[in-house]
Design an enzyme around this catalytic site. Structure first.
Site, PDB file in Angstrom:
ATOM      1  N   HIS A 189       0.831  -1.206   0.000  1.00 39.41           N
ATOM      2  CA  HIS A 189       0.000   0.000   0.000  1.00 39.41           C
ATOM      3  C   HIS A 189       0.866   1.257   0.000  1.00 39.41           C
ATOM      4  CE1 HIS A 189      -3.201  -2.807   0.956  1.00 39.41           C
ATOM      5  NE2 HIS A 189      -4.086  -1.825   0.910  1.00 39.41           N
ATOM      6  N   HIS A 231       1.399  -3.565   9.377  1.00 37.66           N
ATOM      7  CA  HIS A 231       2.818  -3.465   9.074  1.00 37.66           C
ATOM      8  C   HIS A 231       3.552  -2.824  10.232  1.00 37.66           C
ATOM      9  CE1 HIS A 231       2.655  -4.588   4.796  1.00 37.66           C
ATOM     10  NE2 HIS A 231       1.513  -3.924   4.748  1.00 37.66           N
TER      11      HIS A 231
END
Length: 268
Positions: A189, A231
């Site tokens: 992303h 993440h």
């Protein structure tokens, strides 16, 4: 016939302890016996070897053992940075669960997550390329499509090579995941947000408020990855770095409409 002296000697027990007077005559009282035992050759050899081992330097360890016992400065620094990364990621994962401190913001973060996913970007690019009436618009959308595909390939390769697991506080409820998405480094992303933002700001004429919104969107996409626990901080930071330079590669490999038509003519 044995003599009486021999008989007396034979009748004595061989294990009989000599009398103290006899020990004194022979100079073998218990104290002197212990002193002689301590001065025996075996004891002297043992004491010599102990003193030698104390004075001699220790045996040199193999090189790999020395490296484990004495890690390099770079190794210590890397472990320290990873520890800080895990600590910060855990503290910033405030939307990882519904009952987290910022759990009420989790639905909004998931919407931002979907806005940075590859499938909406690829589908939207294909639709814009189909609806575009100008050759210039089709050329821009074509290169954006190629950039998105390049991003998917490069991120997948790096994830497969590094194989860093996602944070332990992450919930695997992400939108449209694939096998490589179980790995965390780098954030796809973040790469897509950085590359897409730079692409839009370069090739589309946008008003100043819209340009600010594009930059804000890219930052929010990266921030949502950490807040949702998807993440670690370093995954997102490297993703932004990687996406920024991916756009430079796209510019270097830019495909014009004329080049595409020539290629289609050759293939046809």
């Amino acid at each position: 016939m044995p003599s009486p002296k021999a008989k007396n000697n034979a009748g004595r027990s061989p294990n009989r302890t000599p009398s103290p007077h006899l020990l004194q005559r022979q100079g073998s009282d218990p104290t002197s016996a212990r002193l002689r035992a301590s001065e025996s050759p075996t004891r002297r050899r043992g004491s010599n070897s102990a003193s030698a081992s104390a004075t001699c330097p220790q045996q040199q360890l193999p090189e790999e053992d020395c490296m484990r016992l004495n890690p390099s400065f770079a190794g210590i620094a890397l472990r320290s940075l990873l520890a800080i990364d895990l600590w910060m990621s855990k503290r910033l994962g405030v939307c990882a669960e519904e009952d987290s401190s910022w759990g009420s913001v989790r639905p909004l973060m998931k919407i931002i997550e979907i806005s940075g996913h590859g499938i909406p970007w690829i589908a939207g690019t294909l639709y814009c390329m189909w609806k575009s009436d100008s050759a210039a618009g089709q050329e821009i959308m074509l290169n954006l499509l190629l950039a998105l595909l390049l991003d998917v390939v490069l991120v997948g390769i790096v994830k497969a090579l590094v194989r860093r697991r996602r944070p332990s506080h992450n919930r695997m409820d992400m939108f449209a995941t694939f096998s490589v998405d179980r790995y965390s480094f780098p954030s796809g992303h973040a790469t897509r947000a950085a590359m897409g933002a730079r692409f839009l700001l370069t090739h589309l004429v946008l008003a100043a408020p819209v340009r600010v919104l594009v930059l804000l969107w890219a930052v929010l996409v990266g921030l949502s990855r950490v807040m949702l626990g998807r993440h670690n901080v370093t995954d997102v930071a490297f993703g932004f770095f990687m996406g920024y330079f991916q756009y430079s590669l796209v510019e270097a490999l830019w495909v014009s409409t004329a080049s595409l038509q020539k290629l289609l003519g050759v293939l046809g």
